[in-house]
Design an enzyme around this catalytic site. Structure first.
Site, PDB file in Angstrom:
ATOM      1  N   GLY A   2       5.010   1.097   7.878  1.00  9.80           N
ATOM      2  CA  GLY A   2       4.854   1.051   9.326  1.00  9.80           C
ATOM      3  C   GLY A   2       5.884   0.147   9.985  1.00  9.80           C
ATOM      4  O   GLY A   2       6.444  -0.756   9.348  1.00  9.80           O
TER       5      GLY A   2
ATOM      6  N   LYS B  40      -3.896  -5.852   6.367  1.00  8.48           N
ATOM      7  CA  LYS B  40      -2.859  -5.497   7.339  1.00  8.48           C
ATOM      8  C   LYS B  40      -2.417  -6.750   8.097  1.00  8.48           C
ATOM      9  O   LYS B  40      -3.241  -7.450   8.694  1.00  8.48           O
ATOM     10  CB  LYS B  40      -3.402  -4.442   8.322  1.00  8.48           C
ATOM     11  CG  LYS B  40      -3.929  -3.191   7.622  1.00  8.48           C
ATOM     12  CD  LYS B  40      -4.598  -2.219   8.583  1.00  8.48           C
ATOM     13  CE  LYS B  40      -3.608  -1.519   9.476  1.00  8.48           C
ATOM     14  NZ  LYS B  40      -4.251  -0.388  10.214  1.00  8.48           N
TER      15      LYS B  40
ATOM     16  N   ASP C 196     -13.367   0.859  11.549  1.00  5.45           N
ATOM     17  CA  ASP C 196     -13.653  -0.512  11.961  1.00  5.45           C
ATOM     18  C   ASP C 196     -12.780  -1.455  11.136  1.00  5.45           C
ATOM     19  O   ASP C 196     -12.374  -1.138  10.010  1.00  5.45           O
ATOM     20  CB  ASP C 196     -15.136  -0.820  11.730  1.00  5.45           C
ATOM     21  CG  ASP C 196     -15.591  -2.077  12.460  1.00  5.45           C
ATOM     22  OD1 ASP C 196     -14.830  -2.589  13.308  1.00  5.45           O
ATOM     23  OD2 ASP C 196     -16.714  -2.549  12.192  1.00  5.45           O
TER      24      ASP C 196
ATOM     25  N   ALA D  96       0.841  -1.203   0.000  1.00  8.08           N
ATOM     26  CA  ALA D  96       0.000   0.000   0.000  1.00  8.08           C
ATOM     27  C   ALA D  96       0.872   1.247   0.000  1.00  8.08           C
ATOM     28  O   ALA D  96       1.961   1.267   0.598  1.00  8.08           O
ATOM     29  CB  ALA D  96      -0.912  -0.002   1.221  1.00  8.08           C
ATOM     30  N   PRO D  97       0.429   2.313  -0.680  1.00  6.46           N
ATOM     31  CA  PRO D  97       1.211   3.552  -0.693  1.00  6.46           C
ATOM     32  C   PRO D  97       1.258   4.189   0.688  1.00  6.46           C
ATOM     33  O   PRO D  97       0.383   3.972   1.524  1.00  6.46           O
ATOM     34  CB  PRO D  97       0.443   4.437  -1.695  1.00  6.46           C
ATOM     35  CG  PRO D  97      -0.939   3.881  -1.725  1.00  6.46           C
ATOM     36  CD  PRO D  97      -0.801   2.417  -1.488  1.00  6.46           C
ATOM     37  N   GLY D  98       2.297   4.995   0.911  1.00  8.39           N
ATOM     38  CA  GLY D  98       2.450   5.663   2.199  1.00  8.39           C
ATOM     39  C   GLY D  98       3.726   5.217   2.892  1.00  8.39           C
ATOM     40  O   GLY D  98       4.469   4.354   2.400  1.00  8.39           O
TER      41      GLY D  98
END
Length: 608
Positions: A332, A348, A383, A327-329
């Site tokens: 983590g 995730k 959620d 995923a872009p960004g």
């Protein structure tokens, strides 16, 4: 799809008994589910907000408790060698027969799957043994005569205001209204603006769901006006005023406002439903673009929501050809996040190890996500759907993504022929990371866009604070922007209750040596938080600093945080409205009714 082979005679008593045990387990679950939903009315009447919140939290765990009770009962009663493939096939057929007149067959099928999947190996998760797709139709299920799904009112007969008062009083709330005549007049005025100048057709009617929708400190009337082939959805919130009397607070009719009320970022409603599929069908007429999975979920039937979501996901895989990718960004430290570009969700996976300064474990992270699931999300926390043993087609994974998964989460990844099995993951609605949103707006010099994002960011934090949630890591990368341009928090590994935090002011340095020290010269406890330090990480960009300080400078003060903490400790449950303040009747003097969007046409409703 594998076809079920129907035997000439269902002869296994074991199969019949197991099917009845599972059906009885589901019936017990839904009986308790409905009892909690009915109790919500009494909590609302009494203003017992803390009791209502606790009941809502406990209800979320009902399903898993009943499933485990059922699994334990079957494992205690039967030996593994008794449960042959033929028994499993036959008990499913018995179960189908038991649902022929059932009021919640789709939920009972999902319960059956949950029980069986706790006992069977995943290689048996196919159509012979479980309900891969629904078998019993939910169309035209009859409700009891005295409790229809919705009531129909004809305002042409007695007038719109009288009809509105009748709608409200039919709910038989055991609490006095401050001035129902006045409120009905306000609602009438708003509805007439919604309906516009259209000619009133002979079948003009108002349909209202028979049960109120309860959440937090509000009750909601859910209905729609029908004039010819035009449908006009509306929601009327009922609140307590400061004297404990009831008021009609506003009318929600804008499609975006109604969608946000039923958002994936909010706590589940408590609604007493005999036939939940009929409620979902009615709500789809109000929210035609919202998937059925999300509607079941927001009604508190989150396991059914998970089932429908997964079926939709499998259908999407069949009809798409793009590949899963990171995923872009900003990557983590705790989660590896990947996505399918054509699918509006992210996947995730908790990593097996975490670099410094993270000090946590997989178990602790799962507890944080469970906390969010049970907590009031006040429209500011996404959620999540939690799954185990999810199979992905190997051909849709790039070598780079698979290498990352095997490097960061080897204990959770298995290759099985042409599939990748991920043993545990969360699925969450995809949003634009706030740091990327702000970066793009800053590059374009779009001050309005930056200001809106910062205003929303601060509101998100303050509403989380009202719900007793401290985000922990407040960096912009941990927040996302939804399609409605609302800012939502989605990284939960460091969240804490506000009441567990100790908000402090940094003590003054006693000498120049302390002042120049790179390390704190004062003791710092595990739960100590120093709000004046937030600016160091958040406000390096002058444009961002300008709008943050304009709207939310108080977030940098210990007084703000400690004051909110004290209100929570004093037992005060704050009002967090799921609709704009300016449309409330109490702000009517400044109200401007926006232009009404096109009404929904019953013949053009479609599924997304």
């Amino acid at each position: 799809m594998t076809q079920i082979a129907f035997p000439k005679l269902l002869s296994s008593q074991i199969a019949f008994d197991i099917a009845r045990t599972i059906r009885d387990g589901f019936d017990k679950h839904y009986r308790l589910f409905r009892r909690t939903s009915r109790d919500a009315k009494r909590h609302f009447e009494q203003g017992a907000w803390a009791v209502a919140q606790q009941a809502a939290r406990e209800r979320i765990g009902f399903y898993d408790k009943r499933v485990q009770e059922c699994v334990q009962m079957l494992e205690d009663e039967y030996d593994e060698e008794e449960l042959t493939d033929e028994v499993w096939r036959e008990l499913k057929l018995h179960y189908i027969g038991m649902l022929s007149d059932h009021k919640q067959p789709e939920l009972a099928e999902t319960f059956f799957n949950s029980v069986c999947c706790n006992i069977l190996h995943r290689t048996y998760f196919h159509n012979d043994f479980i309900f891969v797709r629904p078998v019993v139709s939910t169309e035209y299920i009859e409700t009891e005569e005295l409790s229809p799904t919705y009531r129909v009112y004809y305002p042409g007969k007695d007038g719109l205001r009288f009809t509105l008062k009748r709608i409200v009083t039919n709910f038989q709330l055991d609490c006095q209204f401050a001035n129902l005549e006045r409120d009905a007049e306000l609602v009438e005025t708003r509805l007439r603006q919604i309906f516009g100048a259209d000619r009133i057709e002979p079948n003009h009617q108002i349909q209202v769901l028979s049960s109120l929708f309860f959440r937090n400190k509000g009750a909601y009337i859910v209905g729609k006006g029908i004039n010819g082939n035009r449908e006009y959805p509306f929601i009327v919130p009922i609140l307590h005023n400061r004297h404990g009397e009831l008021i009609l607070d506003t009318v929600l009719f804008d499609q975006e406002q109604i969608t946000i009320l039923f958002s994936f970022t909010r706590a589940y409603f408590l609604v007493d439903m005999e036939v939940p599929s009929a409620y979902v069908q009615f709500l789809r007429s109000l929210l035609p673009r919202k998937p059925r999975s999300e509607i079941y979920t927001i009604l508190g039937l989150q396991k059914q929501g998970k089932t429908l979501f997964y079926r939709d996901y499998l259908q999407h895989l069949k009809h798409s050809s793009d590949h899963f990718e990171i995923a872009p960004g900003i990557r983590g430290l705790v989660m590896l996040v990947f996505a399918l570009p054509s699918f509006p969700y992210v996947f995730k996976v908790i990593k097996d190890f975490f670099p410094a300064p993270k000090e946590t474990t997989r178990a602790q992270i799962k507890e944080k996500y469970l906390l969010v699931k049970h907590h009031d999300r006040v429209g500011r926390m996404a959620d999540t759907l939690e799954y185990s043993n999810v199979a992905f087609p190997r051909a849709r994974f790039s070598d780079a993504l698979l290498a990352e998964l095997k490097h960061f989460a080897p204990s959770l990844v298995e290759e099985e022929r042409d599939q990748i099995i991920i043993k545990h993951l969360y699925i969450e609605r995809r949003m634009v990371p706030l740091n990327m949103w702000l970066s793009n707006a800053d590059k374009e010099g779009d001050d309005a866009m930056v200001e809106h994002a910062l205003l929303e960011y601060g509101k998100a934090i303050k509403e989380l604070v009202a719900a007793n949630i401290f985000p922990g890591d407040m960096l912009y990368k941990n927040f996302g922007v939804t399609r409605h341009k609302r800012v939502v928090f989605y990284d939960y590994d460091e969240i804490e209750y506000i009441t567990d935090c100790n908000f402090r002011v940094i003590p003054e340095a006693r000498n120049e040596e302390e002042e120049m020290s790179a390390e704190p010269w004062y003791a710092v406890g595990k739960h100590d938080v120093f709000p004046e330090q937030f600016g160091r990480f958040l406000l390096g960009n002058p444009r961002i600093r300008k709008y943050f300080m304009k709207h939310h400078a108080d977030l940098l003060t210990q007084a703000f945080w400690q004051g909110r903490k004290q209100r929570i400790l004093d037992g005060i449950i704050e009002d967090v409205f799921p609709y704009p303040q300016e449309i409330r009747f109490c702000n009517q003097s400044t109200l401007t009714i926006p232009a009404v969007s096109e009404p929904l046409y019953s013949e053009t409703h479609h599924h997304e």
